[in-house]
Design an enzyme around this catalytic site. Structure first.
Site, PDB file in Angstrom:
ATOM      1  N   GLY A  34       1.908  18.762  15.260  1.00 60.85           N
ATOM      2  CA  GLY A  34       2.718  18.835  14.046  1.00 60.85           C
ATOM      3  C   GLY A  34       1.751  19.380  12.933  1.00 60.85           C
ATOM      4  CG  LEU A  38      -4.498  23.154  17.626  1.00 59.16           C
ATOM      5  CD1 LEU A  38      -4.925  23.993  18.906  1.00 59.16           C
ATOM      6  CD2 LEU A  38      -3.431  21.976  18.362  1.00 59.16           C
ATOM      7  N   GLY A  39      -6.921  19.376  16.766  1.00 59.18           N
ATOM      8  CA  GLY A  39      -8.132  18.507  16.522  1.00 59.18           C
ATOM      9  C   GLY A  39      -7.883  17.407  16.197  1.00 59.18           C
ATOM     10  CB  VAL A 184     -16.488   2.128  11.816  1.00 54.64           C
ATOM     11  CG1 VAL A 184     -17.725   3.108  12.343  1.00 54.64           C
ATOM     12  CG2 VAL A 184     -16.341   0.906  12.836  1.00 54.64           C
ATOM     13  CB  ALA A 271     -11.740   1.238   5.338  1.00 52.60           C
ATOM     14  NE  ARG A 274      -7.109   6.070  12.526  1.00 52.10           N
ATOM     15  CZ  ARG A 274      -6.736   6.765  11.629  1.00 52.10           C
ATOM     16  NH1 ARG A 274      -6.967   6.592  10.360  1.00 52.10           N
ATOM     17  NH2 ARG A 274      -5.794   7.782  12.153  1.00 52.10           N
ATOM     18  CG  HIS A 445     -46.740   9.880  22.832  1.00 49.59           C
ATOM     19  ND1 HIS A 445     -46.635   8.645  21.928  1.00 49.59           N
ATOM     20  CD2 HIS A 445     -47.659  10.392  22.089  1.00 49.59           C
ATOM     21  CE1 HIS A 445     -47.388   8.544  20.993  1.00 49.59           C
ATOM     22  NE2 HIS A 445     -48.007   9.556  21.131  1.00 49.59           N
TER      23      HIS A 445
HETATM   24  P1  FAD Z   1      -5.828  11.674  16.867  1.00 50.91           P
HETATM   25  O1  FAD Z   1      -6.804  12.116  16.794  1.00 50.91           O
HETATM   26  O2  FAD Z   1      -4.982  10.687  15.771  1.00 50.91           O
HETATM   27  O3  FAD Z   1      -4.503  12.733  17.000  1.00 50.91           O
HETATM   28  C1  FAD Z   1      -3.320  12.681  17.287  1.00 50.91           C
HETATM   29  C2  FAD Z   1      -2.541  13.917  16.799  1.00 50.91           C
HETATM   30  O4  FAD Z   1      -1.255  13.757  17.132  1.00 50.91           O
HETATM   31  C3  FAD Z   1      -2.674  14.149  15.419  1.00 50.91           C
HETATM   32  O5  FAD Z   1      -3.045  15.346  15.017  1.00 50.91           O
HETATM   33  C4  FAD Z   1      -0.932  14.061  14.864  1.00 50.91           C
HETATM   34  O6  FAD Z   1      -0.765  15.083  13.802  1.00 50.91           O
HETATM   35  C5  FAD Z   1      -0.524  14.280  16.138  1.00 50.91           C
HETATM   36  N1  FAD Z   1       1.129  13.867  16.144  1.00 50.91           N
HETATM   37  C6  FAD Z   1       1.528  12.600  16.221  1.00 50.91           C
HETATM   38  N2  FAD Z   1       2.611  12.691  16.340  1.00 50.91           N
HETATM   39  C7  FAD Z   1       3.189  13.805  16.921  1.00 50.91           C
HETATM   40  C8  FAD Z   1       4.366  14.302  17.339  1.00 50.91           C
HETATM   41  N3  FAD Z   1       5.568  13.353  17.327  1.00 50.91           N
HETATM   42  N4  FAD Z   1       4.464  15.417  17.865  1.00 50.91           N
HETATM   43  C9  FAD Z   1       3.342  16.222  17.583  1.00 50.91           C
HETATM   44  N5  FAD Z   1       2.178  15.869  16.993  1.00 50.91           N
HETATM   45  C10 FAD Z   1       1.886  14.562  16.873  1.00 50.91           C
HETATM   46  N6  FAD Z   1     -14.260   8.296  16.527  1.00 50.91           N
HETATM   47  C11 FAD Z   1     -15.561   8.602  16.947  1.00 50.91           C
HETATM   48  O7  FAD Z   1     -15.568   8.307  18.187  1.00 50.91           O
HETATM   49  N7  FAD Z   1     -16.765   8.709  16.396  1.00 50.91           N
HETATM   50  C12 FAD Z   1     -16.521   9.037  14.857  1.00 50.91           C
HETATM   51  O8  FAD Z   1     -17.683   9.170  14.272  1.00 50.91           O
HETATM   52  C13 FAD Z   1     -15.409   8.780  14.458  1.00 50.91           C
HETATM   53  N8  FAD Z   1     -15.136   8.770  13.157  1.00 50.91           N
HETATM   54  C14 FAD Z   1     -13.902   8.321  12.480  1.00 50.91           C
HETATM   55  C15 FAD Z   1     -14.099   8.684  11.060  1.00 50.91           C
HETATM   56  C16 FAD Z   1     -12.720   8.494  10.448  1.00 50.91           C
HETATM   57  C17 FAD Z   1     -12.616   8.473   8.720  1.00 50.91           C
HETATM   58  C18 FAD Z   1     -11.443   8.114  11.136  1.00 50.91           C
HETATM   59  C19 FAD Z   1     -10.183   8.089  10.498  1.00 50.91           C
HETATM   60  C20 FAD Z   1     -11.531   8.024  12.745  1.00 50.91           C
HETATM   61  C21 FAD Z   1     -12.878   8.329  13.210  1.00 50.91           C
HETATM   62  N9  FAD Z   1     -13.039   8.065  14.450  1.00 50.91           N
HETATM   63  C22 FAD Z   1     -14.189   8.506  15.089  1.00 50.91           C
HETATM   64  C23 FAD Z   1     -11.780   7.936  15.450  1.00 50.91           C
HETATM   65  C24 FAD Z   1     -11.270   9.141  16.267  1.00 50.91           C
HETATM   66  O9  FAD Z   1     -10.991  10.165  15.166  1.00 50.91           O
HETATM   67  C25 FAD Z   1      -9.771   8.742  16.863  1.00 50.91           C
HETATM   68  O10 FAD Z   1     -10.482   7.820  17.806  1.00 50.91           O
HETATM   69  C26 FAD Z   1      -9.662   9.862  17.656  1.00 50.91           C
HETATM   70  O11 FAD Z   1      -9.118  10.999  16.978  1.00 50.91           O
HETATM   71  C27 FAD Z   1      -8.327   9.605  18.473  1.00 50.91           C
HETATM   72  O12 FAD Z   1      -7.853  10.631  19.417  1.00 50.91           O
HETATM   73  P2  FAD Z   1      -6.362  10.816  19.629  1.00 50.91           P
HETATM   74  O13 FAD Z   1      -6.142  12.070  20.453  1.00 50.91           O
HETATM   75  O14 FAD Z   1      -5.846   9.709  20.374  1.00 50.91           O
HETATM   76  O15 FAD Z   1      -5.461  10.876  18.140  1.00 50.91           O
HETATM   77  P1  NAI Z   2     -12.398  -1.388  11.672  1.00 51.31           P
HETATM   78  O1  NAI Z   2     -11.553  -2.280  12.628  1.00 51.31           O
HETATM   79  O2  NAI Z   2     -13.673  -1.022  12.149  1.00 51.31           O
HETATM   80  O3  NAI Z   2     -12.957  -2.568  10.334  1.00 51.31           O
HETATM   81  C1  NAI Z   2     -12.208  -3.039   9.427  1.00 51.31           C
HETATM   82  C2  NAI Z   2     -12.625  -4.434   8.727  1.00 51.31           C
HETATM   83  O4  NAI Z   2     -11.622  -4.607   7.956  1.00 51.31           O
HETATM   84  C3  NAI Z   2     -13.030  -5.235   9.669  1.00 51.31           C
HETATM   85  O5  NAI Z   2     -14.175  -5.757   9.345  1.00 51.31           O
HETATM   86  C4  NAI Z   2     -11.797  -6.442   9.476  1.00 51.31           C
HETATM   87  O6  NAI Z   2     -12.333  -7.740   9.437  1.00 51.31           O
HETATM   88  C5  NAI Z   2     -11.590  -6.011   8.053  1.00 51.31           C
HETATM   89  N1  NAI Z   2     -10.428  -6.309   7.288  1.00 51.31           N
HETATM   90  C6  NAI Z   2      -9.230  -6.547   8.043  1.00 51.31           C
HETATM   91  N2  NAI Z   2      -8.256  -7.104   7.419  1.00 51.31           N
HETATM   92  C7  NAI Z   2      -8.845  -7.057   6.023  1.00 51.31           C
HETATM   93  C8  NAI Z   2      -8.262  -7.647   4.615  1.00 51.31           C
HETATM   94  N3  NAI Z   2      -7.042  -7.896   4.609  1.00 51.31           N
HETATM   95  N4  NAI Z   2      -9.321  -7.752   3.614  1.00 51.31           N
HETATM   96  C9  NAI Z   2     -10.467  -7.553   3.945  1.00 51.31           C
HETATM   97  N5  NAI Z   2     -11.041  -7.056   5.036  1.00 51.31           N
HETATM   98  C10 NAI Z   2     -10.115  -6.987   6.109  1.00 51.31           C
HETATM   99  O7  NAI Z   2     -11.423  -0.534  10.866  1.00 51.31           O
HETATM  100  P2  NAI Z   2     -11.947   0.687   9.919  1.00 51.31           P
HETATM  101  O8  NAI Z   2     -13.238   0.800   9.281  1.00 51.31           O
HETATM  102  O9  NAI Z   2     -10.734   0.840   9.309  1.00 51.31           O
HETATM  103  O10 NAI Z   2     -11.593   1.739  11.082  1.00 51.31           O
HETATM  104  C11 NAI Z   2     -10.595   2.090  12.076  1.00 51.31           C
HETATM  105  C12 NAI Z   2     -11.223   2.591  13.437  1.00 51.31           C
HETATM  106  O11 NAI Z   2     -11.530   3.980  13.095  1.00 51.31           O
HETATM  107  C13 NAI Z   2     -12.370   1.908  13.831  1.00 51.31           C
HETATM  108  O12 NAI Z   2     -12.104   0.840  14.566  1.00 51.31           O
HETATM  109  C14 NAI Z   2     -12.864   2.847  14.945  1.00 51.31           C
HETATM  110  O13 NAI Z   2     -12.312   2.712  16.017  1.00 51.31           O
HETATM  111  C15 NAI Z   2     -12.572   4.135  14.145  1.00 51.31           C
HETATM  112  N6  NAI Z   2     -13.882   4.723  13.609  1.00 51.31           N
HETATM  113  C16 NAI Z   2     -14.847   5.058  14.190  1.00 51.31           C
HETATM  114  C17 NAI Z   2     -16.104   5.389  13.686  1.00 51.31           C
HETATM  115  C18 NAI Z   2     -17.055   5.861  14.599  1.00 51.31           C
HETATM  116  O14 NAI Z   2     -17.210   5.691  15.758  1.00 51.31           O
HETATM  117  N7  NAI Z   2     -18.393   5.964  13.787  1.00 51.31           N
HETATM  118  C19 NAI Z   2     -15.996   5.942  12.424  1.00 51.31           C
HETATM  119  C20 NAI Z   2     -14.963   5.568  11.645  1.00 51.31           C
HETATM  120  C21 NAI Z   2     -13.607   5.059  12.124  1.00 51.31           C
END
Ligand code: FAD
Ligand code: NAI
Length: 466
Positions: A34, A38-39, A184, A271, A274, A445
């Site tokens: 939606g 994509l992505g 994170v 944050a 999720r 190295h």
């Molecule tokens: P998503 O990427 O969320 O994709 C789901 C898609 O489904 C969305 O585009 C949505 O629009 C679509 N969708 C939902 N419902 C419908 C519907 N009914 N019909 C059609 N489309 C629909 N992970 C890492 O491994 N490394 C990182 O560095 C990292 N950094 C992150 C940084 C941030 C700020 C955030 C928020 C997340 C980060 N993540 C990272 C987590 C990573 O983005 C997710 O784990 C990953 O995108 C999950 O993939 P997915 O395909 O399950 O879902």
């Molecule tokens: P997170 O689960 O990494 O961290 C949430 C933090 O918020 C925890 O430390 C938790 O104890 C704290 N918390 C929960 N409720 C709270 C409250 N009411 N008040 C204060 N602190 C509270 O979740 P985050 O950072 O939102 O990221 C979501 C997910 O996205 C990650 O778990 C990860 O799976 C993915 N992500 C991965 C990245 C990567 O791989 N580098 C980068 C960014 C996101």
């Protein structure tokens, strides 16, 4: 009605990899997405834009701080935030277009719109102009991802109270950014804005940052980030927020209860985790329900409904793009009648701060809780010649190996570029390597990767460089 072998709901790392693999295997595949591009979360508002800003802000800080000057490079940089955001957006656009290209190459149809499951093998897609398309499929894969968990009393408006998407596209550097959640997202995006000039305070409910990360590595990361200027308020809860045109006043108090305090911020980033996204999906039409957390359960990616599969953030396991990708491949292979498996024990995780923290396998806390006897090998980057010559000596490599068999059980790296090095241990651990296997493997190295070998050597007390 268009007929497909497989219809995938969601075009993120789960959905797009599933669609591409299906195309490769000769299945007639459609991916319903939606968003305008994509992505998914990863490419549009997650992994990729956050890494673009982490990279740019790291270089900016190196240039503005003492780092460049100490190397004998005198510059007077100024921040062009609009340009920094533009290059991030351009990179993201390039990547999302790349997925469109891969769809065309692998004969996958992108059905633009929101998908709804009407019954077994039936999906209706509602397009932006409200028109509808009906699809039928032998198999449906749910890959709808996740969304930020809301915090009661702190309503996200993406004006002053932001989620990660808002914090990735601010048009000014906050004077004071308060981050709720020391996970994170909080640490990565907190680092970005601190490097660009914001005062950053991170509020965490628990008494430690990054729950789930190896305790020693987590403490080292917190120390490093505090030294850089991020203020941490641990064991603290936020009980309310009042936004105004120019900022937000938060109410905070000790997590265990106690006197409330006001904290003023220019912007607040929420944050705290999720949650799976299944809104309006029509799960009830195939007899499916989520658990209390909104999660869809699976057995080897099969849900309880015949012909309905689930992968990625919307189901159990770490919410990581590479986990979604692995599940996508395994799920489609199974749909195509092949054997496939995801090894959930060996999904690496990385926090892309500076220093970076990269882990795979068990933490010390987990091994202790399991009562498993283990040996520790550790090597500091202060003793690694390449890290020293580059003036990047924070952190260490730690290898946890089984006391009796020497099998590597967990690896925790904190330091420069460790995200690029953890893969070595992922491969080794997939082959059930022992610490000695790494210790006996020649490494180039001078590289930081030598610290990884030395940590393995240290398991038997034979590290030669410290
Ligand atoms: P998503 O990427 O969320 O994709 C789901 C898609 O489904 C969305 O585009 C949505 O629009 C679509 N969708 C939902 N419902 C419908 C519907 N009914 N019909 C059609 N489309 C629909 N992970 C890492 O491994 N490394 C990182 O560095 C990292 N950094 C992150 C940084 C941030 C700020 C955030 C928020 C997340 C980060 N993540 C990272 C987590 C990573 O983005 C997710 O784990 C990953 O995108 C999950 O993939 P997915 O395909 O399950 O879902
Ligand atoms: P997170 O689960 O990494 O961290 C949430 C933090 O918020 C925890 O430390 C938790 O104890 C704290 N918390 C929960 N409720 C709270 C409250 N009411 N008040 C204060 N602190 C509270 O979740 P985050 O950072 O939102 O990221 C979501 C997910 O996205 C990650 O778990 C990860 O799976 C993915 N992500 C991965 C990245 C990567 O791989 N580098 C980068 C960014 C996101």
């Amino acid at each position: 009605m268009s007929n497909y072998d497989v219809v995938i709901l969601g075009g993120g790392p789960g959905g797009y990899n599933a669609a591409i693999r299906a195309g490769q295997l000769g299945l007639k595949a459609a991916c319903v997405e939606g968003r305008a591009t994509l992505g998914g979360t990863c490419l549009n508002v997650g992994c990729m834009p956050s890494k673009a800003l982490l990279h740019a802000s790291e270089l900016y800080e190196a240039a503005t701080g003492k780092e460049f000057a100490n190397l004998g490079i005198d510059v007077t940089p100024t921040l062009n935030l609009a340009r920094m955001m533009k290059q991030k957006d351009e990179s993201v656009a390039g990547l999302t277009k790349g997925i469109e290209f891969l769809f065309r190459k692998n004969k996958v149809d992108w059905i633009k719109g929101w998908g709804h499951i009407d019954g077994p093998g039936k999906v209706t897609v509602t397009h932006a102009d409200a028109s509808r398309t009906e699809l039928s499929a032998k198999d449906i894969v749910i890959a709808t991802g996740s969304e930020p968990t809301p915090l009661p009393g702190v309503t996200i408006d993406n004006q002053r109270i932001l989620d990660s998407t808002g914090a990735l596209s601010l048009s000014e550097v906050p004077g004071h950014l308060v981050v709720i959640g020391a996970g994170v997202i909080g640490l990565e995006l907190g680092s970005v804005w601190r490097r660009l000039g914001a005062q950053v305070t991170v509020i965490e409910y628990l008494d430690r940052i990054c729950p789930g990360v190896d305790g020693e590595a987590g403490k080292t990361l917190q120390r490093a980030l505090a030294k850089q200027g991020i203020a941490f308020k641990l064991s603290t809860k936020v009980t309310g927020a009042v936004p105004s045109a120019s900022g937000v006043q938060l109410q905070i108090e000790p997590a265990a209860g106690g006197e409330a305090q006001a904290l003023d911020a220019d912007y607040v980033l929420v944050a705290i985790g999720r949650r799976p996204y299944t809104q309006g999906l029509g799960l009830e039409n195939v007899g499916l329900a989520t658990d209390k957390r909104g999660m869809l359960a699976h057995q080897q990616h099969r849900t309880e409904a015949p012909g309905v599969w689930v992968i990625g953030d919307v189901t159990s396991g770490p919410m990581l793009a590479h986990k979604a990708e692995d599940e996508a491949m395994a799920c489609i292979e199974r749909i195509a009648g092949k054997a496939a498996e995801v090894n959930y024990e060996l999904i690496p995780s990385v926090i892309y701060t500076r220093p970076e923290l990269a882990s795979v396998g068990r933490t010390e806390e987990q091994l202790k809780a399991e009562g498993r006897a283990y040996k520790v090998g550790k090597f500091p980057f202060t003793a690694n010649s390449r890290a020293k010559i580059n003036h990047e000596t924070e952190g260490f490599a730690k290898v946890l190996a089984d006391e009796r068999t020497d099998e590597i059980l967990g690896v925790h790296l904190i330091g420069p570029s460790v995200s690029e090095m953890i893969g070595e241990y992922c491969v080794a651990m997939e082959f059930s390597a022992s610490a000695e296997d790494i210790a006996l493997t020649c490494h180039p190295h001078p590289t930081r990767s030598e610290a990884l070998r030395q940590a393995a050597m240290d398991v038997e007390g034979m590290a030669t460089q410290m």
